[in-house]
Design an enzyme around this catalytic site. Sequence first.
Site, PDB file in Angstrom:
ATOM      1  N   HIS A  38       0.843  -1.191   0.000  1.00 13.52           N
ATOM      2  CA  HIS A  38       0.000   0.000   0.000  1.00 13.52           C
ATOM      3  C   HIS A  38       0.882   1.247   0.000  1.00 13.52           C
ATOM      4  CE1 HIS A  38      -2.695  -3.142   1.497  1.00 13.52           C
ATOM      5  NE2 HIS A  38      -3.704  -2.368   1.137  1.00 13.52           N
ATOM      6  N   GLY A 128      -5.108  -3.259  11.746  1.00 12.82           N
ATOM      7  CA  GLY A 128      -5.428  -3.830  10.444  1.00 12.82           C
ATOM      8  C   GLY A 128      -6.889  -3.590  10.150  1.00 12.82           C
ATOM      9  N   ASP A 169      -9.831   7.773   6.058  1.00  8.73           N
ATOM     10  CA  ASP A 169     -11.253   7.886   5.739  1.00  8.73           C
ATOM     11  C   ASP A 169     -12.011   6.618   6.105  1.00  8.73           C
ATOM     12  OD1 ASP A 169     -11.482  10.531   4.159  1.00  8.73           O
ATOM     13  OD2 ASP A 169      -9.789   9.542   3.202  1.00  8.73           O
ATOM     14  N   ASN A 199      -7.547  12.035   2.659  1.00  8.12           N
ATOM     15  CA  ASN A 199      -7.265  12.001   1.213  1.00  8.12           C
ATOM     16  C   ASN A 199      -8.499  11.656   0.379  1.00  8.12           C
ATOM     17  OD1 ASN A 199      -7.465   9.075   1.134  1.00  8.12           O
ATOM     18  ND2 ASN A 199      -5.359   8.967   1.890  1.00  8.12           N
ATOM     19  N   HIS A 275      -4.041   3.274  -3.812  1.00 10.10           N
ATOM     20  CA  HIS A 275      -4.238   2.762  -2.450  1.00 10.10           C
ATOM     21  C   HIS A 275      -3.457   1.490  -2.176  1.00 10.10           C
ATOM     22  CE1 HIS A 275      -6.271   1.425   1.215  1.00 10.10           C
ATOM     23  NE2 HIS A 275      -6.515   0.275   0.603  1.00 10.10           N
ATOM     24  N   ARG A 369     -23.085 -15.695  37.853  1.00  7.24           N
ATOM     25  CA  ARG A 369     -22.736 -14.272  37.737  1.00  7.24           C
ATOM     26  C   ARG A 369     -22.570 -13.656  39.130  1.00  7.24           C
ATOM     27  NH1 ARG A 369     -28.206 -10.741  36.666  1.00  7.24           N
ATOM     28  NH2 ARG A 369     -29.692 -12.192  37.560  1.00  7.24           N
ATOM     29  N   SER A 396     -26.594  -6.088  36.402  1.00  6.33           N
ATOM     30  CA  SER A 396     -26.751  -7.496  36.046  1.00  6.33           C
ATOM     31  C   SER A 396     -25.479  -8.316  36.155  1.00  6.33           C
ATOM     32  CB  SER A 396     -27.276  -7.620  34.608  1.00  6.33           C
ATOM     33  OG  SER A 396     -28.572  -7.071  34.482  1.00  6.33           O
ATOM     34  N   GLU A 433     -20.474  -2.274  23.135  1.00  2.00           N
ATOM     35  CA  GLU A 433     -19.755  -3.516  23.420  1.00  2.00           C
ATOM     36  C   GLU A 433     -18.472  -3.645  22.608  1.00  2.00           C
ATOM     37  OE1 GLU A 433     -24.135  -4.244  24.210  1.00  2.00           O
ATOM     38  OE2 GLU A 433     -22.965  -3.451  22.527  1.00  2.00           O
ATOM     39  N   HIS A 485     -25.519 -14.307  31.568  1.00  2.00           N
ATOM     40  CA  HIS A 485     -26.727 -14.675  30.826  1.00  2.00           C
ATOM     41  C   HIS A 485     -26.351 -15.573  29.645  1.00  2.00           C
ATOM     42  CE1 HIS A 485     -27.910 -11.290  33.248  1.00  2.00           C
ATOM     43  NE2 HIS A 485     -29.189 -11.367  32.883  1.00  2.00           N
ATOM     44  N   ASP A 493     -36.243 -13.131  27.784  1.00  2.00           N
ATOM     45  CA  ASP A 493     -35.741 -12.231  26.751  1.00  2.00           C
ATOM     46  C   ASP A 493     -35.670 -12.904  25.385  1.00  2.00           C
ATOM     47  OD1 ASP A 493     -35.496  -9.908  28.247  1.00  2.00           O
ATOM     48  OD2 ASP A 493     -33.507 -10.442  28.975  1.00  2.00           O
ATOM     49  N   HIS A 497     -31.422 -13.092  22.900  1.00  2.00           N
ATOM     50  CA  HIS A 497     -30.471 -12.998  24.008  1.00  2.00           C
ATOM     51  C   HIS A 497     -29.878 -14.357  24.386  1.00  2.00           C
ATOM     52  CE1 HIS A 497     -32.058  -9.008  24.292  1.00  2.00           C
ATOM     53  NE2 HIS A 497     -31.494  -8.736  25.455  1.00  2.00           N
TER      54      HIS A 497
END
Length: 699
Positions: A38, A128, A169, A199, A275, A369, A396, A433, A485, A493, A497
Amino acid sequence: MTVSSKQHLADQGQIHDKVLKVFRLLIADLVQNFNGGHPGGAMDMAAIGIALWRYVLNYAPNNPTFFNRDRFVLSNGHTCLFQYAFHHLVGYQHMTMKQLKTYHSPNLESYCPGHPEIEHPGIEVTTGPLGQGITNAVGLAIASKNLQATYNKPEFPVVSNHTFCIVGDACLQEGVALESISFAGHLGLNNLTAIYDNNQISCDGSVDLTNTENIGEKFKACNWNVIEVENGCYDVIAIVNALESSKKSENKPTLINVYTNIGIGSNVEGKAAAHGAAFGETEVDRLHRVNGFRPEDKFFIPKDVYTFFEDLPAKGDQIVNDWLRLVKSYKESYPDLGTDFERRISGKLPCDWESLIPASFPTNPTASRKSSGLVINPLAKEINNFIVGSADLSPSVNLVWEGKKDFQNPRIKVSCNINGDYSGRYIHYGIREHAMAGIANGIAAFNEGTFIPITSSFFMFYLYASPAVRYGALSKLQVIHVATHDSIGTGEDGPTHQPIALAALYRAMPNINYIRPCDSEETAGAWEIAIKSQGMPTIISLSRQNLPQYPGMSNRSLVKKGAYIFQERIDAVLNIVGVGAELKFALETANILNEKGIKTRVISFPSHNLFEMQPDEYKRSILKRGKIPTVVIEAFAPNGWERYATAGINMKTYGKSLPGAAAYEYFGFNSTVIASKVEKYFSRWNQEHEIRYEFLDLN
């Protein structure tokens, strides 16, 4: 910058122009050398590189891991030759011209991979996939801010580094980039500067093919300063001034919008063709001629160009020595803080950390949990290596310890009165997340062991985070992901989920521990492993629902084996494997079969990866593969269990919106029903020899 240094900079125009020409020809030569790579972006960013490595960055070429160095991240990692070539010019000892020529070569000892990789000197993070680097940079800036707030004193700025990140970009089109940019602005990370190589070209063509937004206004809306540099291919002085200005920002991160022309000077300048492909021998020869060099003088760097950079190693040595003297005086003035600071620099935990883990747990049914919180919260409260966060699921995931302080912008007063400052070690990431995992990677990369970041969310949403989790594994970064969960037991849910297939993804990833404990004891074992697992991330997979406890059966010290005999039966003719929340079905099923005279032993199997680390003799003693059948019970897709089991009670559809217990019942996870299926399978095993070589889905 002093008046004299400004004048000196202004007097350097002639050598700047020469360095720009030589650098761009070097990039063209290197890409043409193996006809791949590149060139365009690396060439157009040359003036940015001069500004950074010659004038602005605090770093030490002779000591690339100097603790207080400025961090530089190349988020548009495909332009890696930009970084490699400047490392050569400024005197990084490993980056010889011979090494530069290994770019895109079959050389197994190359320091010049196709994208920057963290294990090589001078590379802060592996980049990357676009957007990851800017996200890592936010993590690096957070790490620095926290250390400053923890250790600095007015006369002793022992942590004073700045984080610089170049983005392109394409980086700014990735969703994870906007997640992290938004969060950095909210946090007011004034120690972070993003340099936008504007660019306006991506692989397919000009950026306005897909994007017509106002990037500057977008950053301003996210609470960033924005500085424009119009002549970004040549105006080194303007870039230096912008960079120095960004370091003085009082309360915001800064974007420097540098307008450039990709492939500057080539016959494909400003086009997508610049590029990701070599220009061709004819064009490279032409570039040499028009810039005043002979076509046959490939990889040529004149002496005065080397001379322009030659004082930087000595300057870096002086920066290191000055800092070491500062730290020595700091320790004399603040001995307790100084001792703790040295421990953090060395990447060590307090030697007695294991004593903070509870020796025993309540025997009443407990969601794993909650068990997890019982284990880690006492450690996080007392040990400042741990920096914990959640993607808007704090109630939770059970990771809030008594008296915790949030890492928060101290200039913002939050409406819900959850306030903090930069010394806090609990991060509210918001519903981000992917950025959470990427930022945690950056925190971990700041200096190995100085921080052990902990993230948390529902397991299903680690699908959103998976690219960054994979990057942490690839980069050998110790991050602990708490995934709650984790089964159809999540219940009402519904299938959105309920993570049916996600365990298979993480079990397949190299260099990551995915651990699914069955109760509090195994959860303690999982945490001990995660905390000791330097150089790799861990996912601890936990239940929402209460789980039985197994005193005298579950064993925290055996979790490190990956699998162990949970309930032995002499002369067993059948194995039942239980995992995590479903171990209860394995134990109940085995008891039913044992009452029927089918001698059945139970294996707890919390981690494929840890099991694979064991000697063959141990693995054979657990599974007795080829001698007796093994049935795995887990409410996930069966993929991967073929290596260990001969049959399974697993999932082959998405979940269903039902209360947890009803969901298990609906999908056939009933011990009486399972025992009947396993009994029939066992009979077939004894009668149909050919099925011994197949994995049978019994559900």
